[in-house]
Design an enzyme around this catalytic site. Structure first.
Site, PDB file in Angstrom:
ATOM      1  N   GLU A  31       0.817  -1.343  -0.004  1.00  0.00           N
ATOM      2  CA  GLU A  31       0.085  -0.011   0.063  1.00  0.00           C
ATOM      3  C   GLU A  31       1.027   1.382  -0.035  1.00  0.00           C
ATOM      4  O   GLU A  31       1.852   1.338   0.760  1.00  0.00           O
ATOM      5  CB  GLU A  31      -0.857   0.075   1.359  1.00  0.00           C
ATOM      6  CG  GLU A  31      -1.788   1.212   1.283  1.00  0.00           C
ATOM      7  CD  GLU A  31      -2.753   1.133   2.313  1.00  0.00           C
ATOM      8  OE1 GLU A  31      -2.846   0.379   3.195  1.00  0.00           O
ATOM      9  OE2 GLU A  31      -3.607   2.244   2.638  1.00  0.00           O
ATOM     10  N   ARG A  46       5.244 -13.017   9.454  1.00  0.00           N
ATOM     11  CA  ARG A  46       6.272 -11.627   9.217  1.00  0.00           C
ATOM     12  C   ARG A  46       7.407 -11.706   9.795  1.00  0.00           C
ATOM     13  O   ARG A  46       7.502 -12.535  10.787  1.00  0.00           O
ATOM     14  CB  ARG A  46       4.949 -10.523   9.444  1.00  0.00           C
ATOM     15  CG  ARG A  46       4.973 -10.113  10.966  1.00  0.00           C
ATOM     16  CD  ARG A  46       4.202  -9.074  11.314  1.00  0.00           C
ATOM     17  NE  ARG A  46       3.290  -8.663  10.291  1.00  0.00           N
ATOM     18  CZ  ARG A  46       3.173  -7.597   9.601  1.00  0.00           C
ATOM     19  NH1 ARG A  46       4.218  -6.573   9.483  1.00  0.00           N
ATOM     20  NH2 ARG A  46       2.208  -7.329   8.873  1.00  0.00           N
ATOM     21  N   LYS A  61       4.148   0.771  10.137  1.00  0.00           N
ATOM     22  CA  LYS A  61       4.329   1.935   9.189  1.00  0.00           C
ATOM     23  C   LYS A  61       3.785   3.158  10.389  1.00  0.00           C
ATOM     24  O   LYS A  61       4.247   4.139   9.977  1.00  0.00           O
ATOM     25  CB  LYS A  61       3.633   1.906   7.993  1.00  0.00           C
ATOM     26  CG  LYS A  61       4.072   1.033   6.951  1.00  0.00           C
ATOM     27  CD  LYS A  61       3.307   1.144   5.622  1.00  0.00           C
ATOM     28  CE  LYS A  61       3.418   0.043   4.713  1.00  0.00           C
ATOM     29  NZ  LYS A  61       2.355   0.152   3.940  1.00  0.00           N
TER      30      LYS A  61
HETATM   31  P1  ATP Z   1       0.323  -1.970   7.419  1.00  0.00           P
HETATM   32  O1  ATP Z   1       1.481  -1.862   8.926  1.00  0.00           O
HETATM   33  O2  ATP Z   1      -0.028  -0.535   7.337  1.00  0.00           O
HETATM   34  O3  ATP Z   1      -0.424  -3.015   7.776  1.00  0.00           O
HETATM   35  P2  ATP Z   1       1.977  -3.436   5.869  1.00  0.00           P
HETATM   36  O4  ATP Z   1       3.315  -3.456   6.645  1.00  0.00           O
HETATM   37  O5  ATP Z   1       0.958  -4.685   5.985  1.00  0.00           O
HETATM   38  O6  ATP Z   1       1.155  -2.251   6.215  1.00  0.00           O
HETATM   39  P3  ATP Z   1       1.718  -3.369   3.131  1.00  0.00           P
HETATM   40  O7  ATP Z   1       2.192  -2.458   2.138  1.00  0.00           O
HETATM   41  O8  ATP Z   1       0.141  -3.773   3.196  1.00  0.00           O
HETATM   42  O9  ATP Z   1       2.362  -2.901   4.468  1.00  0.00           O
HETATM   43  O10 ATP Z   1       2.761  -4.431   2.835  1.00  0.00           O
HETATM   44  C1  ATP Z   1       2.910  -5.252   1.527  1.00  0.00           C
HETATM   45  C2  ATP Z   1       3.269  -6.656   1.521  1.00  0.00           C
HETATM   46  O11 ATP Z   1       4.339  -6.702   2.511  1.00  0.00           O
HETATM   47  C3  ATP Z   1       2.170  -7.338   2.343  1.00  0.00           C
HETATM   48  O12 ATP Z   1       2.052  -8.524   1.326  1.00  0.00           O
HETATM   49  C4  ATP Z   1       2.477  -7.776   3.601  1.00  0.00           C
HETATM   50  O13 ATP Z   1       2.006  -9.093   3.923  1.00  0.00           O
HETATM   51  C5  ATP Z   1       4.042  -7.688   3.294  1.00  0.00           C
HETATM   52  N1  ATP Z   1       4.665  -7.331   4.736  1.00  0.00           N
HETATM   53  C6  ATP Z   1       4.579  -6.250   5.597  1.00  0.00           C
HETATM   54  N2  ATP Z   1       5.299  -6.323   6.467  1.00  0.00           N
HETATM   55  C7  ATP Z   1       5.800  -7.467   6.380  1.00  0.00           C
HETATM   56  C8  ATP Z   1       6.894  -8.170   7.552  1.00  0.00           C
HETATM   57  N3  ATP Z   1       7.040  -7.449   8.573  1.00  0.00           N
HETATM   58  N4  ATP Z   1       7.383  -9.273   7.064  1.00  0.00           N
HETATM   59  C9  ATP Z   1       7.025  -9.942   6.071  1.00  0.00           C
HETATM   60  N5  ATP Z   1       6.028  -9.472   4.951  1.00  0.00           N
HETATM   61  C10 ATP Z   1       5.431  -8.105   5.309  1.00  0.00           C
END
Ligand code: ATP
Ligand code: MG
Length: 533
Positions: A40, A266, A276
């Site tokens: 996003e 994650r 974020k």
């Molecule tokens: P928010 O904290 O706003 O929910 P997010 O960290 O999930 O955001 P996105 O932009 O939705 O951010 O993430 C993009 C992709 O990165 C998604 O598929 C998410 O699953 C993956 N992602 C985000 N954070 C992690 C993490 N710590 N480890 C592995 N994958 C991640």
């Protein structure tokens, strides 16, 4: 124990690869493997995203498939083009290529709207006029079933008209929503007639004022995946409970060759925040200098810190793909960088806290060009000339007037080697009226130049620069941003764990002249300084 685990990850396939293998065997997707990385655009990418990027693009490479870069930009309030550009830049820098497969969820708004109308026509969605408070109350709890909305039995015609009115801006924000008609008694709260569309009178950075209704993630995401013919939609564990809804959306619309959602744990790192929201708070309130502050776990920050794409990729590989949440020691990330830079970074000499060293028996005005090894791990990196003269700078901490037993560096009467240069023996130190040491005097042995064999031995080798030839430099020393392993744990505010000494700025450093042409983003390891943990 840890070693065993790591080796296992390297030799055996991870569970996602096992799923893909099975699908290929059963010809579920006609041999296709299509993944996606769906950020996003509401912030900069961080090391957790890097994990997801390496996984998704890595699978595409391994299976000769494709990985799409898709901006999941269905929420108009927090998204921005600045983030889109930074994300593209970071994915490229990490070494991955989406080719022509760059997509924006906002480009599907028309299609998503049509799918919503189809659901209504199938009797599987309805417009609900409960207030936000009532919606919450009707939803029930984990232990109690929800209650059906009084608007649930509206006719298809009425729902269609109301939904079109929603899209036409005839209702106020919060006045009504479009909901899926599933099961208010489901033990899975996500299935209790979840909201599919809500009204937001907000301009979108891509679609402008065209829409005043925006789809919810749980409705949009499976359809985005479907529209792009994704096969394996990989996301993090929080979405496990959303999978039935993901499948419900696709099945209710009778779609074929549907993508499947697979969840993995994650990446969490000790001493690090990755949310974020928290990163934005640190940036906006100037706890750090920006999204690319070297203390942040953002890709842009890691890049400024000296991280190479290779070191980040090898870290992600090492961490592996887990099914259960865990916390990875940040030292593993730091180790991946050291290991990589050790093989590649040019070594240079820079004195952080200069102390003047005068070699009394070295001819005045004479300058020698000594040959310094660029990288002891890599002979092909060659050598470079470093000027040596009568007056040098060494580190203040490398001299002690009255040294304790275990101090082997310079002191009156002691001999040390100047790296790539001569042996020098300290004769005396000069102090100012405050008693501070302002310069040390030495004599050198002209026959002691370190050659191939290293020359005669001394107990210590110091780095140095020539006083007249060295360049002034500001050096910023970065430490971890947080003092505790799990920042904010047991506290009201995660910022209470910020490390007050995470940045030290030294203004009067001196560096060797070969750095005169150094470019921003270039990497060099400061001999003896960078080695310290
Ligand atoms: P928010 O904290 O706003 O929910 P997010 O960290 O999930 O955001 P996105 O932009 O939705 O951010 O993430 C993009 C992709 O990165 C998604 O598929 C998410 O699953 C993956 N992602 C985000 N954070 C992690 C993490 N710590 N480890 C592995 N994958 C991640
Ligand atoms: Mg997310």
């Amino acid at each position: 124990m840890e070693k065993d685990n790591k080796e296992k990850v390297e030799i055996s396939k991870n569970f996602i690869e096992e799923i893909i293998d099975e699908d290929l065997k059963n010809n579920v997707y006609n041999g296709r493997v299509v993944t996606r990385f769906p950020p996003e655009p509401n912030g900069y990418l961080h090391i957790g995203h890097a994990k997801s990027i390496c996984l998704n693009f890595g699978l595409a490479q391994k299976y000769n498939g494709k990985c799409h870069l898709r901006f999941d930009d269905t929420n108009p309030t927090t998204e921005d083009i600045e983030y889109v550009e930074s994300i593209k830049n970071d994915v490229k820098w990490l070494g991955f290529d989406w080719g022509s497969n760059l997509y924006f969820a906002a480009d599907y708004f028309d299609k998503l709207y049509d799918y919503a109308e189809q659901l209504i026509k199938l009797g599987k969605a309805y417009v609900c006029h409960l207030t936000p408070e009532e919606l919450k109350e009707y939803r029930g709890t984990l232990t109690q079933p929800g209650k059906e909305s009084p608007y649930r039995q509206r006719s298809v015609e009425e729902n269609l008209k109301l939904f079109r009115d929603m899209a036409a801006g005839k209702f106020k924000e919060g006045e009504c929503v479009l909901r899926a008609k599933i099961d208010m008694a489901s033990p899975n709260m996500n299935m209790r007639d979840p909201i599919l569309y809500r009204i937001r009178f907000v301009e979108h950075y891509r679609t402008g004022k065209k829409w005043v209704i925006y789809p919810m993630y749980d409705f949009a995401h499976p359809l985005e995946d479907y529209i792009e013919r994704i096969t394996h939609s990989i996301c993090t564990l929080e979405f496990e409970d959303h999978r039935p809804l993901y499948d419900w959306v696709l099945q209710s619309l009778n779609l074929k060759e549907c993508p499947k959602q697979i969840e993995f744990a994650r990446l969490n790192l000790s001493y690090t925040v990755m949310s974020k929201r928290k990163l934005l708070e640190l940036v906006e309130n100037k706890y750090v200098s920006g999204w690319d502050d070297p203390r942040l776990p953002t890709i842009a920050g890691l890049r400024r810190r000296g991280y190479t794409p290779e070191s980040i990729r090898s870290f992600c590989e090492r961490v592996g793909v887990a099914k259960r949440d865990n916390v990875v020691d940040v030292a593993l990330l730091e180790h991946s960088l050291r290991e990589d830079l050790n093989l590649r970074a040019q070594r240079v000499m820079c004195v952080l806290r200069p102390l003047r060293l005068i070699i009394d028996n070295y001819p005045e005005g004479r300058v020698e060009e000594l040959q310094a090894v660029n990288n002891p791990e890599d002979p092909s990196a060659g050598t470079r000339p470093v000027p040596f003269s009568r007056e040098l700078y060494i580190e203040q901490e490398d001299f002690m007037e009255d040294p304790p037993k275990k101090f082997f560096r310079l002191a009156p009467g002691r001999t040390v080697r100047l790296r790539y240069g001569y042996l020098v023996t300290c004769t005396n130190a000069v102090k100012n009226d405050k008693g501070e040491i302002t310069e040390v005097h030495c004599s050198y042995d002209p026959d002691s130049l370190s050659g191939e064999a290293g020359g005669p031995k001394a107990k210590a080798t110091l780095h140095w620069v020539s006083a007249a030839h060295s360049l002034p430099a500001e050096v910023r020393l970065y430490d971890r941003l947080f003092m505790s392993e799990d920042p904010g744990e047991g506290k009201d505010d995660f910022k209470a764990d910020l490390n007050p000494d995470s940045l030290k700025v030294l203004q009067s450093c001196r560096m060797e002249p070969s750095l005169a042409g150094a470019q921003p983003g270039g990497r060099a390891a400061l001999a003896r300084v960078s080695d310290r943990p």
